[in-house]
Write a protein that holds these residues in place. Structure first.
Motif, PDB file in Angstrom:
ATOM      1  N   LEU B  16       0.836  -1.207   0.000  1.00  0.00           N
ATOM      2  CA  LEU B  16       0.000   0.000   0.000  1.00  0.00           C
ATOM      3  C   LEU B  16       0.870   1.256   0.000  1.00  0.00           C
ATOM      4  O   LEU B  16       0.626   2.211  -0.727  1.00  0.00           O
ATOM      5  CB  LEU B  16      -0.930  -0.013   1.217  1.00  0.00           C
ATOM      6  N   ILE B  17       1.896   1.245   0.850  1.00  0.00           N
ATOM      7  CA  ILE B  17       2.764   2.411   0.968  1.00  0.00           C
ATOM      8  C   ILE B  17       3.416   2.737  -0.372  1.00  0.00           C
ATOM      9  O   ILE B  17       3.531   3.899  -0.756  1.00  0.00           O
ATOM     10  CB  ILE B  17       3.847   2.181   2.044  1.00  0.00           C
ATOM     11  N   LEU B  18       3.828   1.689  -1.101  1.00  0.00           N
ATOM     12  CA  LEU B  18       4.442   1.924  -2.411  1.00  0.00           C
ATOM     13  C   LEU B  18       3.478   2.682  -3.312  1.00  0.00           C
ATOM     14  O   LEU B  18       3.857   3.647  -3.979  1.00  0.00           O
ATOM     15  CB  LEU B  18       4.808   0.592  -3.064  1.00  0.00           C
ATOM     16  N   PHE B  19       2.225   2.224  -3.320  1.00  0.00           N
ATOM     17  CA  PHE B  19       1.240   2.891  -4.159  1.00  0.00           C
ATOM     18  C   PHE B  19       0.994   4.328  -3.706  1.00  0.00           C
ATOM     19  O   PHE B  19       0.891   5.241  -4.530  1.00  0.00           O
ATOM     20  CB  PHE B  19      -0.087   2.114  -4.135  1.00  0.00           C
ATOM     21  N   LEU B  20       0.907   4.532  -2.394  1.00  0.00           N
ATOM     22  CA  LEU B  20       0.653   5.885  -1.893  1.00  0.00           C
ATOM     23  C   LEU B  20       1.815   6.813  -2.239  1.00  0.00           C
ATOM     24  O   LEU B  20       1.627   7.974  -2.587  1.00  0.00           O
ATOM     25  CB  LEU B  20       0.414   5.864  -0.381  1.00  0.00           C
ATOM     26  N   TRP B  21       3.016   6.271  -2.133  1.00  0.00           N
ATOM     27  CA  TRP B  21       4.191   7.077  -2.446  1.00  0.00           C
ATOM     28  C   TRP B  21       4.176   7.478  -3.916  1.00  0.00           C
ATOM     29  O   TRP B  21       4.451   8.625  -4.282  1.00  0.00           O
ATOM     30  CB  TRP B  21       5.442   6.274  -2.099  1.00  0.00           C
TER      31      TRP B  21
ATOM     32  N   TYR C 372      -8.899   2.624  -5.296  1.00  0.00           N
ATOM     33  CA  TYR C 372      -8.741   1.996  -6.613  1.00  0.00           C
ATOM     34  C   TYR C 372      -8.322   2.965  -7.715  1.00  0.00           C
ATOM     35  O   TYR C 372      -7.424   2.665  -8.492  1.00  0.00           O
ATOM     36  CB  TYR C 372     -10.000   1.234  -7.010  1.00  0.00           C
ATOM     37  N   PRO C 373      -8.960   4.146  -7.804  1.00  0.00           N
ATOM     38  CA  PRO C 373      -8.511   5.086  -8.840  1.00  0.00           C
ATOM     39  C   PRO C 373      -7.033   5.409  -8.719  1.00  0.00           C
ATOM     40  O   PRO C 373      -6.313   5.499  -9.721  1.00  0.00           O
ATOM     41  CB  PRO C 373      -9.366   6.335  -8.581  1.00  0.00           C
ATOM     42  N   LEU C 374      -6.579   5.557  -7.474  1.00  0.00           N
ATOM     43  CA  LEU C 374      -5.166   5.840  -7.251  1.00  0.00           C
ATOM     44  C   LEU C 374      -4.299   4.664  -7.690  1.00  0.00           C
ATOM     45  O   LEU C 374      -3.268   4.848  -8.340  1.00  0.00           O
ATOM     46  CB  LEU C 374      -4.945   6.120  -5.762  1.00  0.00           C
ATOM     47  N   LEU C 375      -4.724   3.440  -7.350  1.00  0.00           N
ATOM     48  CA  LEU C 375      -3.959   2.258  -7.719  1.00  0.00           C
ATOM     49  C   LEU C 375      -3.827   2.146  -9.235  1.00  0.00           C
ATOM     50  O   LEU C 375      -2.747   1.910  -9.766  1.00  0.00           O
ATOM     51  CB  LEU C 375      -4.632   0.995  -7.173  1.00  0.00           C
ATOM     52  N   LEU C 379      -0.417   2.604 -11.580  1.00  0.00           N
ATOM     53  CA  LEU C 379       0.067   1.565 -12.486  1.00  0.00           C
ATOM     54  C   LEU C 379       0.119   2.049 -13.930  1.00  0.00           C
ATOM     55  O   LEU C 379       0.484   1.306 -14.820  1.00  0.00           O
ATOM     56  CB  LEU C 379      -0.850   0.335 -12.412  1.00  0.00           C
ATOM     57  N   GLY C 380      -0.306   3.301 -14.119  1.00  0.00           N
ATOM     58  CA  GLY C 380      -0.259   3.866 -15.458  1.00  0.00           C
ATOM     59  C   GLY C 380      -1.382   3.405 -16.363  1.00  0.00           C
ATOM     60  O   GLY C 380      -1.290   3.510 -17.588  1.00  0.00           O
ATOM     61  N   SER C 381      -2.449   2.897 -15.770  1.00  0.00           N
ATOM     62  CA  SER C 381      -3.533   2.381 -16.609  1.00  0.00           C
ATOM     63  C   SER C 381      -4.679   3.359 -16.781  1.00  0.00           C
ATOM     64  O   SER C 381      -5.799   2.950 -17.059  1.00  0.00           O
ATOM     65  CB  SER C 381      -4.100   1.092 -15.998  1.00  0.00           C
ATOM     66  N   GLY C 382      -4.441   4.614 -16.605  1.00  0.00           N
ATOM     67  CA  GLY C 382      -5.483   5.584 -16.893  1.00  0.00           C
ATOM     68  C   GLY C 382      -6.211   6.070 -15.655  1.00  0.00           C
ATOM     69  O   GLY C 382      -5.883   5.723 -14.532  1.00  0.00           O
ATOM     70  N   LYS C 383      -7.207   6.881 -15.893  1.00  0.00           N
ATOM     71  CA  LYS C 383      -7.952   7.469 -14.787  1.00  0.00           C
ATOM     72  C   LYS C 383      -9.361   6.906 -14.769  1.00  0.00           C
ATOM     73  O   LYS C 383     -10.068   6.974 -15.767  1.00  0.00           O
ATOM     74  CB  LYS C 383      -8.036   8.984 -14.952  1.00  0.00           C
ATOM     75  N   ILE C 384      -9.750   6.363 -13.643  1.00  0.00           N
ATOM     76  CA  ILE C 384     -11.140   5.941 -13.495  1.00  0.00           C
ATOM     77  C   ILE C 384     -11.716   6.567 -12.245  1.00  0.00           C
ATOM     78  O   ILE C 384     -10.990   7.137 -11.436  1.00  0.00           O
ATOM     79  CB  ILE C 384     -11.275   4.404 -13.409  1.00  0.00           C
ATOM     80  N   SER C 385     -13.007   6.466 -12.098  1.00  0.00           N
ATOM     81  CA  SER C 385     -13.658   6.971 -10.898  1.00  0.00           C
ATOM     82  C   SER C 385     -14.483   5.856 -10.267  1.00  0.00           C
ATOM     83  O   SER C 385     -15.017   4.999 -10.973  1.00  0.00           O
ATOM     84  CB  SER C 385     -14.601   8.123 -11.248  1.00  0.00           C
TER      85      SER C 385
END
Lengths: 156, 176, 653
Positions: B16-21, C372-375, C379-385
């Motif tokens: 999670l931290i990796l993603f938040l960073w 999820y949108p942040l994840l 990962l570079g897979s675009g923007k979702i809501s």
């Protein structure tokens, strides 16, 4: 930096209050669809508001477009596709079901199943120790019945 | 329960931290264009300064162009105006303006007073072309190739750095 | 000079937190009594200086000291005094100061109310809270000081508080919410202290419970208040939007609910200790995660503070140290031994496990949807809501399952229950619930409705089963008043809270299904009808407020010809920020709200007017208040106040 923050603050504030248009629909079904569509479509520019609640120009234009398309008897999926073609999936508050979004939609369900299995496993491994306990409980209910009988006798 | 299981929360947290960073370096409000590698939407709109002239997609294909979405009510557009004039002067690529939801008189006055970097301006008074283009806030600048396909969108003020980036993209086409 | 005193007091508070973080923990590890005894006075000193710092900031606001940047950005001389003072927490720096003040307040409370606690345990708990305080006060001083000045030239007047915040809601919502958020740090500290000491008996659970329940109650109250505030303030009649900031407060509450229940089982039966420890860490971790999400700029929200990735990075470091540290400690030191107690299929223990599974899935769903949108973007897979359609589709059904299990928990006994007795006791409640669910939509609405059927059945399920259990307590007593006094506050609290769930469920069901709304153009003299009420628009007039000018509409409402009420919605223009704001006018009622808002002025004195009919919407918040009240009531249980260790194993409720 501060200026940017203040501009952001001012811009952000301006779009946060009730957006009230007076679109009149000929039938109630379209009215309901309008409400639902504008609630489930995101304003591309605002800070997390749907088309229904935002007062920004782009939201007004998009609401106008939804109204026109509904009036022209377009289907819900037509309207949604129209928006996605121009603004991307970002404007969908209900993410589409795809491989990419599978964890999102299936994750909680999978977790629920896993959780219930864990409970199953735990209870099973512990109840193996409690054969004696359940016998105790059985006695308890029997004893309770007898106790009741005794009490009732006493009440008479 | 094996000791190893107790490390799972820590492991999940680390991911999670990796993603938040990573998230700290992303701007969540920036929206990539949905029309990248797609043709510029078809249109038939008046030109700003000569209303009798009707512009269509034919006017923008033929060679790479920059389409700059601007308006007089947009303060950032005022900011990038000098940079646009400089780009126009270098004469490497034509800039076409898309005057978005603006007042014709105000826009004409603006160009007369501040200089006109645009070859011509599409007068999108209703904003419907902007809507088809996926414009969500001025200023925006689109880079089109010679076939009229949208290759890049820049949202916000065009700076010298933006111009360098755009030139790099154009150069990469010439290599092909 | 006062702001500088405030900064200086903050530095002193930091000093005390650092010492608090080190000395008592070292004392506990090496069993040096004097070192451990420093914990209490250090907690008091830390609070003292935090209070001074906060008072200095409040003073700067009260005195219109616009040389202080934070005051200039969030206040104005025309602002009414109550808003000048609550503007102290209207922005990032000040609200963080409030956070730190409340943390020091909880630390002080723990130091004062822990007579039964062994010294080494107290030292460790306070020490851990000192570590957290060190982190937050450092954050304040390094990146977010509210005491920075605009010198030598400072503005003549301030930029004014955001008009949406100029409201009673601002005065109460953040403090209540923070009391909850920060309050979970106490349960967290107890868990860490237990892990450090290796003392993981049921006593730890008993000590943690009152602190957890109170924090949970405050957080629930804060969320309820926030929902109510959004409802009347934002002008569109909504009460929950699944916005990231709202979710950030809901997640710790959900985990806190699971924690509350899990602590009960660990205290009474000594089982699931590792799991309960993990929940305590998890609840506070979500509080911290919430702080990160709201202040780092990582997610977009109308409620987020103007954010800064530099601050975001600092909070991320705090997260890594606090959560990472505690999870590492947990991985190494959590008990690995299966406890001796056993339980059968239909038992309170099993139902507690089920309760936890449901609550955790709900919490994870909210977390997943929010992040999820942040994840995907990372990962570079675009923007979702991800918005309300997702959350409603997944969250609500699981909540339904949780409610079903609630009913069953009222008849489940510890260790085992005979299925025959379960069937016998729940048959009647089940029938009544289903019948109510079937009949209600016919009586209240236009006929059968699936959602109403489910919602009312589930709510009645809770009410009937709770009532049946309550009635059962009196089966073998002669004196009702005696029995009432005998029942513990824990039991009353639990009953209140569970009824609260039912009340909220009724509110949510009915307002979602039977709401009506209409936007219409109305000229002076026009009437409109909605839900059997008639609304007559009598035009607008100009009124002046303390720091705004408004167009105030007059709308007469009547029902079947009889006048009900007159409402006065406003369209305000604030003097300083020059921005427009809609002030809705509401006629509140227990069974329905009538909600009016003005839109834009149209030609010829006509206006766009929005009318809402919202049935049972107040039940939502009443239920939330009942839940919070229930949590508070449990704390008065005698066993938390006495030191008796012999009362440990007695099952009370």
């Amino acid at each position: 930096m501060l200026k940017l923050l203040m501009i952001m603050a001012v811009l952000s504030f301006n779009s946060v209050h009730a957006a009230i248009d007076t679109y009149e629909f000929k039938d109630a079904d379209k009215q309901a669809r309008f409400h639902e569509l504008t609630a489930d479509l995101r304003c591309p520019k605002c800070q997390n508001q749907n088309l229904a609640d935002s007062n920004s120009e782009i939201a007004q234009d998009l609401r106008q477009k939804v109204y026109e398309m509904l009036d022209a008897d377009q289907s819900d999926s037509d309207i949604v596709d129209f928006m996605v073609a121009r603004y991307g999936e970002f404007v969908l508050y209900e993410p589409r079901f795809s491989l990419q979004n599978s964890i999102l939609w299936l994750g909680p369900f999978a977790l629920l199943i896993v959780g219930l299995f864990v409970v199953l496993f735990l209870v099973r491994s512990r109840s193996k120790n409690s054969k004696i306990d359940s016998a105790e409980v059985e006695l308890d209910t029997q004893q309770q019945k007898r106790l009741k009988q005794v009490l009732n006798k006493g009440k008479k | 329960m094996p000791r190893l299981l107790l490390f799972i929360p820590l492991a999940l947290f680390s991911i999670l931290i990796l993603f938040l960073w990573k998230g700290l370096s992303i701007d969540p409000r920036e929206l990539p264009s949905a029309l990248i590698d797609k043709p510029f939407p078809a249109f038939k709109v008046e030109a700003l300064l000569s209303p009798e002239r009707k512009l269509t997609t034919a006017d923008i294909v033929g060679k790479p162009v920059l389409i700059n979405v601007w308006a007089t009510w947009c303060p950032s557009c005022r900011q990038e105006h000098e940079q646009l004039l400089r780009i126009a002067q270098e004469n490497k690529i034509a800039i076409i303006g898309l005057n978005y939801k603006d007042d014709r008189t105000a826009a004409t006055k603006w160009l007369t007073q501040l200089g006109n970097p645009y070859q011509f301006n599409i007068y999108d008074e209703s904003g419907m072309l902007g809507l088809d283009l996926g414009v969500y806030g001025a200023p925006e600048t689109y880079l089109l190739d010679a076939q009229g396909i949208i290759r890049h969108r820049h949202v916000g003020v065009v700076t010298e750095q933006t111009w360098q980036e755009l030139q790099a993209i154009i150069k990469s086409w010439e290599k092909l | 000079m006062i702001p500088e005193l405030g900064e200086y007091a903050l530095i002193l508070a930091l000093g005390f937190s650092v010492i608090l973080a080190i000395v008592p923990l070292y004392g506990a590890a090496s069993l040096k009594t004097i070192w451990m005894e420093y914990a209490k006075p250090l907690a008091k000193a830390q609070f003292f200086f935090m209070a001074i710092s906060f008072a200095c900031l409040a003073y700067a606001f009260g005195q219109d000291d616009f040389s202080v940047q934070y005051v200039a950005n969030h206040s104005n001389s025309q602002l009414p005094m109550q808003f000048k003072l609550s503007a102290v927490w209207g922005g990032h720096e000040g609200s963080l100061l409030l956070w730190a003040l409340i943390l020091s307040g909880w630390t002080l409370a723990v130091s004062l109310f822990s007579r039964g606690l062994p010294l080494d345990m107290l030292a460790r708990v306070l020490g851990v809270m000192g570590i957290i305080a060190t982190g937050f006060i450092s954050f304040l001083l390094w990146t977010s000081s509210p005491f920075l000045r605009y010198l030598p030239r400072y503005p003549r007047d301030g930029a004014d508080l955001n008009p949406l915040l100029q409201d009673f809601g601002l005065i109460v919502h953040p403090p209540l919410l923070y009391m909850g958020y920060v309050g979970f740090s106490v349960a967290f500290a107890f868990a860490i202290a237990a892990l450090l000491s290796g003392r993981l008996d049921a006593a730890w659970a008993r000590w943690s419970r009152p602190w957890t329940n109170v924090a949970w109650a405050f957080l629930g109250g804060g969320i309820t208040l926030g929902s109510w505030w959004a409802y009347y303030e934002l002008g569109w009649g909504g009460w929950w939007f699944w916005d990231p900031v709202e979710n950030a407060s809901l997640m710790p509450w959900l985990v806190g609910t699971a924690l509350m229940h899990s602590l009960a089982v660990t205290e009474k039966r000594g089982v699931f200790k590792s799991w309960t420890l993990l929940l305590a860490i998890f609840a506070f971790s979500l509080s911290l995660l919430g702080t990160f999400l709201v202040r780092s700029g990582v997610l977009t929200s109308v409620h987020a503070f103007a954010s800064d990735p530099e601050r975001g990075f600092f909070i991320l470091v705090l997260l890594v140290l606090t959560i990472g540290g505690s999870l590492t400690l947990y991985a190494f030191k959590a008990p690995n031994v299966k406890s001796e107690s056993s339980f059968g299929w239909f038992s309170r223990e099993m139902l507690l496990l089920i309760n936890n599974v449901f609550l955790m899935v709900m919490a994870v769903t909210v977390l997943l949807g929010t992040l999820y949108p942040l994840l995907i973007d990372a990962l570079g897979s675009g923007k979702i809501s991800v918005g309300p359609p997702y959350f409603n589709a997944l969250f609500v059904p699981i909540m339904g399952l949780l409610v079903v299990s609630l009913g069953f928990s009222t008849v489940a006994r510890w260790r085992n229950t005979s299925l025959e007795s379960v069937k016998q006791q729940l048959m009647l409640p089940g029938i009544i619930s289903l019948a109510s669910g079937l009949i209600f939509p016919f009586l209240y609405g236009d006929g059968f409705n699936v959602r109403v059927f489910i919602g009312i059945s589930l709510s009645m399920w809770i009410i009937t089963t709770v009532f049946r259990e309550f009635k059962g307590k009196f089966r073998s007593t002669t004196s009702i008043t005696e029995k009432l006094k005998q029942l513990s506050p824990s039991y009353y609290g639990m009953m209140l809270a569970h009824i609260g769930v039912a009340v909220t469920a009724i509110g949510i069901t009915l307002v979602s299904v039977y709401s009506e709304e209409r936007d219409m153009r109305m000229a002076p003299g026009d009437t409109m009808e909605l839900a059997d009420y008639q609304f007559k628009f009598l035009g607008t007039k100009s009124v002046k407020g303390a720091n705004f000018v408004a167009d105030q509409g007059t709308i007469e409402i009547s029902l079947d010809g009889e006048s009900v009420v007159t409402l006065y919605p406003q369209k305000r223009r604030y003097n300083v920020k020059k921005s427009m704001m809609t002030e809705a006018s509401i006629d509140p009622g227990l069974f329905r709200d009538l909600y009016l808002a003005l839109g834009e002025p149209l030609a010829d004195g006509a206006w766009a007017v929005r009318v809402h009919y919202k049935p049972y919407v107040r039940w939502l918040w009443l239920g939330g208040l009942l839940m919070a009240l229930g949590g508070i009531v449990t704390v008065f249980d005698r066993r938390y106040r006495k030191n008796d260790t012999q009362k440990q194993g007695v099952a009370n409720a």
